[in-house]
Design a protein around this motif. Structure first.
Motif, mmCIF file in Angstrom:
data_model
loop_
_atom_site.group_PDB
_atom_site.id
_atom_site.type_symbol
_atom_site.label_atom_id
_atom_site.label_comp_id
_atom_site.label_asym_id
_atom_site.label_seq_id
_atom_site.Cartn_x
_atom_site.Cartn_y
_atom_site.Cartn_z
ATOM 1 N N ILE A 65 -7.306 -8.504 -0.546
ATOM 2 C CA ILE A 65 -8.678 -8.962 -0.739
ATOM 3 C C ILE A 65 -8.956 -10.239 0.037
ATOM 4 O O ILE A 65 -10.021 -10.412 0.618
ATOM 5 C CB ILE A 65 -8.974 -9.189 -2.245
ATOM 6 C CG1 ILE A 65 -8.726 -7.904 -3.034
ATOM 7 C CG2 ILE A 65 -10.369 -9.717 -2.468
ATOM 8 C CD1 ILE A 65 -9.543 -6.712 -2.599
ATOM 9 N N HIS A 114 0.826 -1.205 0.000
ATOM 10 C CA HIS A 114 0.000 0.000 0.000
ATOM 11 C C HIS A 114 0.867 1.265 0.000
ATOM 12 O O HIS A 114 0.407 2.327 -0.397
ATOM 13 C CB HIS A 114 -0.948 -0.007 1.207
ATOM 14 C CG HIS A 114 -0.235 -0.142 2.514
ATOM 15 N ND1 HIS A 114 0.210 -1.364 2.981
ATOM 16 C CD2 HIS A 114 0.141 0.777 3.434
ATOM 17 C CE1 HIS A 114 0.825 -1.193 4.141
ATOM 18 N NE2 HIS A 114 0.795 0.110 4.438
ATOM 19 N N SER A 133 1.476 3.599 -3.306
ATOM 20 C CA SER A 133 0.624 4.735 -3.668
ATOM 21 C C SER A 133 1.070 6.026 -2.997
ATOM 22 O O SER A 133 0.783 7.112 -3.494
ATOM 23 C CB SER A 133 -0.837 4.437 -3.340
ATOM 24 O OG SER A 133 -0.993 4.233 -1.952
ATOM 25 N N ALA A 180 -3.307 2.268 -5.499
ATOM 26 C CA ALA A 180 -3.658 1.486 -4.316
ATOM 27 C C ALA A 180 -3.232 0.035 -4.519
ATOM 28 O O ALA A 180 -3.076 -0.431 -5.647
ATOM 29 C CB ALA A 180 -5.158 1.546 -4.049
ATOM 30 N N CYS A 181 -3.057 -0.628 -3.394
ATOM 31 C CA CYS A 181 -2.873 -2.081 -3.393
ATOM 32 C C CYS A 181 -3.682 -2.596 -2.210
ATOM 33 O O CYS A 181 -3.381 -2.298 -1.053
ATOM 34 C CB CYS A 181 -1.404 -2.461 -3.248
ATOM 35 S SG CYS A 181 -1.166 -4.245 -3.262
ATOM 36 N N GLU A 182 -4.732 -3.332 -2.511
ATOM 37 C CA GLU A 182 -5.671 -3.787 -1.482
ATOM 38 C C GLU A 182 -5.544 -5.289 -1.262
ATOM 39 O O GLU A 182 -5.513 -6.060 -2.213
ATOM 40 C CB GLU A 182 -7.106 -3.499 -1.920
ATOM 41 C CG GLU A 182 -7.373 -2.055 -2.246
ATOM 42 C CD GLU A 182 -8.701 -1.878 -2.960
ATOM 43 O OE1 GLU A 182 -9.313 -0.840 -2.738
ATOM 44 O OE2 GLU A 182 -9.100 -2.764 -3.741
ATOM 45 N N VAL A 238 -4.315 -9.969 -3.844
ATOM 46 C CA VAL A 238 -4.244 -8.514 -3.779
ATOM 47 C C VAL A 238 -4.720 -7.907 -5.090
ATOM 48 O O VAL A 238 -4.597 -8.519 -6.154
ATOM 49 C CB VAL A 238 -2.809 -8.018 -3.460
ATOM 50 C CG1 VAL A 238 -2.396 -8.375 -2.050
ATOM 51 C CG2 VAL A 238 -1.802 -8.555 -4.455
ATOM 52 N N HIS A 239 -5.294 -6.721 -4.987
ATOM 53 C CA HIS A 239 -5.698 -5.942 -6.165
ATOM 54 C C HIS A 239 -4.759 -4.747 -6.265
ATOM 55 O O HIS A 239 -4.618 -3.990 -5.309
ATOM 56 C CB HIS A 239 -7.130 -5.433 -6.029
ATOM 57 C CG HIS A 239 -8.161 -6.459 -6.297
ATOM 58 N ND1 HIS A 239 -9.502 -6.172 -6.328
ATOM 59 C CD2 HIS A 239 -8.078 -7.774 -6.563
ATOM 60 C CE1 HIS A 239 -10.191 -7.266 -6.588
ATOM 61 N NE2 HIS A 239 -9.342 -8.259 -6.724
ATOM 62 N N TRP A 240 -4.150 -4.580 -7.428
ATOM 63 C CA TRP A 240 -3.289 -3.439 -7.713
ATOM 64 C C TRP A 240 -4.059 -2.461 -8.583
ATOM 65 O O TRP A 240 -4.612 -2.846 -9.609
ATOM 66 C CB TRP A 240 -2.035 -3.903 -8.457
ATOM 67 C CG TRP A 240 -1.119 -4.752 -7.638
ATOM 68 C CD1 TRP A 240 -1.165 -6.106 -7.489
ATOM 69 C CD2 TRP A 240 -0.023 -4.308 -6.848
ATOM 70 N NE1 TRP A 240 -0.164 -6.529 -6.656
ATOM 71 C CE2 TRP A 240 0.557 -5.441 -6.248
ATOM 72 C CE3 TRP A 240 0.527 -3.049 -6.593
ATOM 73 C CZ2 TRP A 240 1.665 -5.358 -5.410
ATOM 74 C CZ3 TRP A 240 1.627 -2.974 -5.759
ATOM 75 C CH2 TRP A 240 2.180 -4.121 -5.175
ATOM 76 N N HIS A 241 -4.091 -1.197 -8.196
ATOM 77 C CA HIS A 241 -4.718 -0.117 -8.960
ATOM 78 C C HIS A 241 -3.597 0.807 -9.421
ATOM 79 O O HIS A 241 -2.838 1.310 -8.590
ATOM 80 C CB HIS A 241 -5.706 0.675 -8.082
ATOM 81 C CG HIS A 241 -6.797 -0.158 -7.514
ATOM 82 N ND1 HIS A 241 -8.065 -0.150 -8.045
ATOM 83 C CD2 HIS A 241 -6.831 -1.023 -6.471
ATOM 84 C CE1 HIS A 241 -8.829 -0.973 -7.346
ATOM 85 N NE2 HIS A 241 -8.091 -1.518 -6.389
ATOM 86 N N ARG A 275 -1.856 -10.523 5.018
ATOM 87 C CA ARG A 275 -0.887 -9.670 4.324
ATOM 88 C C ARG A 275 0.485 -10.355 4.296
ATOM 89 O O ARG A 275 1.019 -10.748 5.323
ATOM 90 C CB ARG A 275 -0.777 -8.319 5.015
ATOM 91 C CG ARG A 275 0.081 -7.353 4.233
ATOM 92 C CD ARG A 275 -0.048 -5.923 4.687
ATOM 93 N NE ARG A 275 -1.376 -5.359 4.663
ATOM 94 C CZ ARG A 275 -1.997 -4.924 3.564
ATOM 95 N NH1 ARG A 275 -1.423 -5.023 2.398
ATOM 96 N NH2 ARG A 275 -3.201 -4.415 3.635
#
Length: 149
Positions: free
Chosen positions: A45, A29, A32, A41-43, A56-59, A49
């Motif tokens: 899911i 995270h 970002s 972002a990196c969430e 994980v979702h990378w935006h 961790r």
């Protein structure tokens, strides 16, 4: 023309390997914060961790477009400061690549610390380009991180 391939980038970095492994594994995270114009972002899911099997979702923005990718942490090797992400969905693999793995590891070479980024991929067909643009973008993100952490 081959449908599967591998691209490799070598970056000399100023930090020790464990610093990069920790940011990829436990603190993605922070990407970002370090380079918000490239990674948004990196969430987490699913899973814990940094744990193998976590999703994980990378935006991010690549080639002027906002994108999202889903990746699973496939493997971690503390000794080699290595982490493997298997991209299982999203913009990177949606209509271009059947498979995509992103592998990071660091090692000491002489007096230098080197980060190796490997993209292993299988294209859906022969008209799909090699992911060189993504590799270039990603190596630039890693340079930004090395300067800021």
């Amino acid at each position: 023309m081959a449908l599967s391939g591998k691209l490799i980038c070598y970056l000399e970095i100023s930090k020790k390997g464990n610093v990069f492994l920790d940011i990829f594994r436990y603190n993605p995270h922070e990407f970002s914060t370090i380079c918000p114009h490239k990674v948004h972002a990196c969430e987490l899911i699913e899973g814990d961790r940094g744990a193998v099997g976590s999703l994980v979702h990378w935006h991010y923005t690549h080639e002027g477009k906002k994108k999202i990718d889903k990746a699973i942490i496939e493997a971690v090797d503390e000794e080699k400061h290595k982490i493997v992400f298997d991209v299982i969905g999203g913009d990177l693999v949606e209509d271009k690549y059947k498979t995509m793995k992103v592998i990071f590891h660091t090692e000491k070479k002489g007096d230098a610390q080197v980060l190796t980024v490997t993209l292993e991929f299988e294209k859906l067909n022969t008209t799909v380009p090699y992911p060189t643009s993504f590799m270039d973008w990603f190596c630039n993100v890693l340079k930004d991180i090395d300067l800021c952490i």
